[in-house]
Design an enzyme around this catalytic site. Structure first.
Site, PDB file in Angstrom:
ATOM      1  CD  GLU A  87      -2.902  -1.183   2.319  1.00 51.11           C
ATOM      2  OE1 GLU A  87      -2.496  -0.673   3.377  1.00 51.11           O
ATOM      3  OE2 GLU A  87      -3.974  -1.792   2.219  1.00 51.11           O
TER       4      GLU A  87
ATOM      5  CD  GLU B  34       5.006 -21.200  11.841  1.00 48.67           C
ATOM      6  OE1 GLU B  34       5.055 -21.445  13.062  1.00 48.67           O
ATOM      7  OE2 GLU B  34       4.098 -20.536  11.303  1.00 48.67           O
TER       8      GLU B  34
END
Length: 300
Positions: free
Chosen positions: A83, A114
Site C-alpha cells: 500500500e 515457518e
C-alpha cells in the site's frame, strides 16, 4: 516449543463459554477482546517512535524497509508494503514484504515453512540485503524460526533489525536492535493469533509506515501529497488534495495538475509559491521534498 509458556497460546477465561452464546453475545465477547488491543499498542509507542526515526534515517540514505514473517504476520507485512507505493509515491523497492513460502503462501497457508531457520536467510540473500536496509521481523510468538533466521542474517549484514511480537522475553529479543511487544493476552479462541495479535501487528505496521512517510515529507499537514493518481478515484483525490492545500479554484487545480502530469506535491508547491514548474521542483529538491520546510525557507 512449549506452547503453554506463551501468553498468545493461553486460554482466555472470559470466553470459555463462547460456543454456547447467541450470535450477538458471541460477537460482543470478541469485540470486547478487540477493544484491549489499542491500549497494548499505546504502551509500545516509545519503541515504535525509535523504529520510525531509525528507519527514516536509513531510507533517506537509500536503504529499504523490508518486512518478513510467516503466516498471518507475513501477510500483514506484504499488505502494508503493497500500500506504500500508491499512497506515498515510493518505489516498490523501497518498502517490501516477504512471506515464508513465497507468494503462493499469501493466499494458501503453508505453515510448515515457518520452521525453516535457514530459509529466512535465503530469502533475504535474494534481496541483496545491505547495511543500509531496515528489516522488521514479524511473529506473534516471537520465536518463529524462519523470522529468527532472517533477523540473525540481517544483524550479520549490519542492517537495522526490529522485532514485532506479542510475547515478553521472546528469542526474538536477542536478534533485534529494537523490540516492539504489544501484549494483547490470550485470544478469544485459544491460539488464533490472527485475531488480537494480528490486529496489534497491523496497528504497529500502520504506525511505522505512516510515521516514516511523514518523516520523509510524503505528508503535508495531513494530506498525502505524493499520492499516485492511478485510477479515477485517486485522480479525484489528487484534485481535492491540491484544492484543500492551496485554496485554488477547480480550474487552476486541474490546469496545474495537467502541467505537472498529476504530480500533486509539485502542483501544490507551484500554486502556493506562484512559481513555475522548474522553480517549484528545485525548491522541493533543496528541502528533501518537504513542502512545509520549503515554504518556511521562503518566509525567512
Amino acid at each position: 516449543m512449549n506452547l503453554s509458556e506463551l501468553i498468545t497460546e493461553e486460554r482466555n477465561l472470559d470466553t470459555l463459554d463462547i460456543d454456547t452464546l447467541d450470535t450477538k453475545t458471541m460477537l460482543k465477547k470478541i469485540n470486547d477482546q478487540d477493544k484491549t488491543v489499542p491500549f497494548a499498542v499505546e504502551k509500545e509507542i516509545p519503541h515504535i517512535a525509535e523504529a520510525v526515526e531509525s528507519i527514516a534515517h536509513r531510507l533517506r540514505k537509500g536503504g529499504r524497509l523490508i518486512y518478513i514473517g510467516a503466516g498471518t504476520s507475513g501477510r500483514l507485512g506484504i499488505l502494508d508494503a503493497s500500500e506504500c507505493p500508491p499512497t506515498y509515491g515510493v518505489s516498490h523497492e523501497m518498502v517490501q514484504g516477504i512471506i515464508a513460502g513465497g507468494d503462493t503462501a499469501i493466499r494458501r497457508a503453508a505453515e510448515g515453512v515457518e520452521d525453516d531457520f535457514e530459509a529466512g536467510e535465503t530469502d533475504l540473500k535474494a534481496k541483496n540485503l545491505s547495511s543500509k536496509d531496515a528489516v522488521v521481523g514479524l511473529a506473534a510468538s516471537g520465536r518463529t524460526p524462519y523470522v529468527l533466521g532472517a533477523l540473525k542474517f540481517s544483524n550479520n549484514k549490519g542492517a537495522l533489525t526490529i522485532g514485532v511480537c506479542c510475547t515478553n522475553n521472546s528469542p526474538m529479543q536477542q536478534y533485534s536492535d529494537i523490540m516492539i511487544t504489544p501484549i494483547v493476552g490470550p485470544e478469544a479462541v485459544m491460539g488464533s493469533t490472527r485475531m488480537k495479535a494480528g490486529t496489534a501487528q497491523k496497528l504497529v505496521l500502520n504506525m511505522i509506515s505512516t510515521g516514516v512517510m511523514i518523516k520523509l515529507g510524503k505528508v503535508y499537514s495531513n494530506l498525502m501529497v505524493d499520492v499516485q493518481a492511478t485510477n479515477e478515484k485517486l485522480v479525484e483525490r489528487a484534485k481535492r488534495i491540491v484544492k484543500i492545500a492551496t485554496g485554488a479554484s477547480d480550474i487552476e487545480v486541474e490546469k496545474t495538475l495537467n502541467e505537472t502530469d498529476y504530480d500533486v506535491k509539485l502542483a501544490i508547491m507551484m500554486l502556493l509559491t506562484q512559481s513555475d514548474k522548474d522553480t517549484a521542483r528545485q525548491l522541493l529538491k533543496d528541502n528533501d521534498g518537504h513542502i512545509r520546510q520549503a515554504l518556511g525557507g521562503l518566509a525567512k
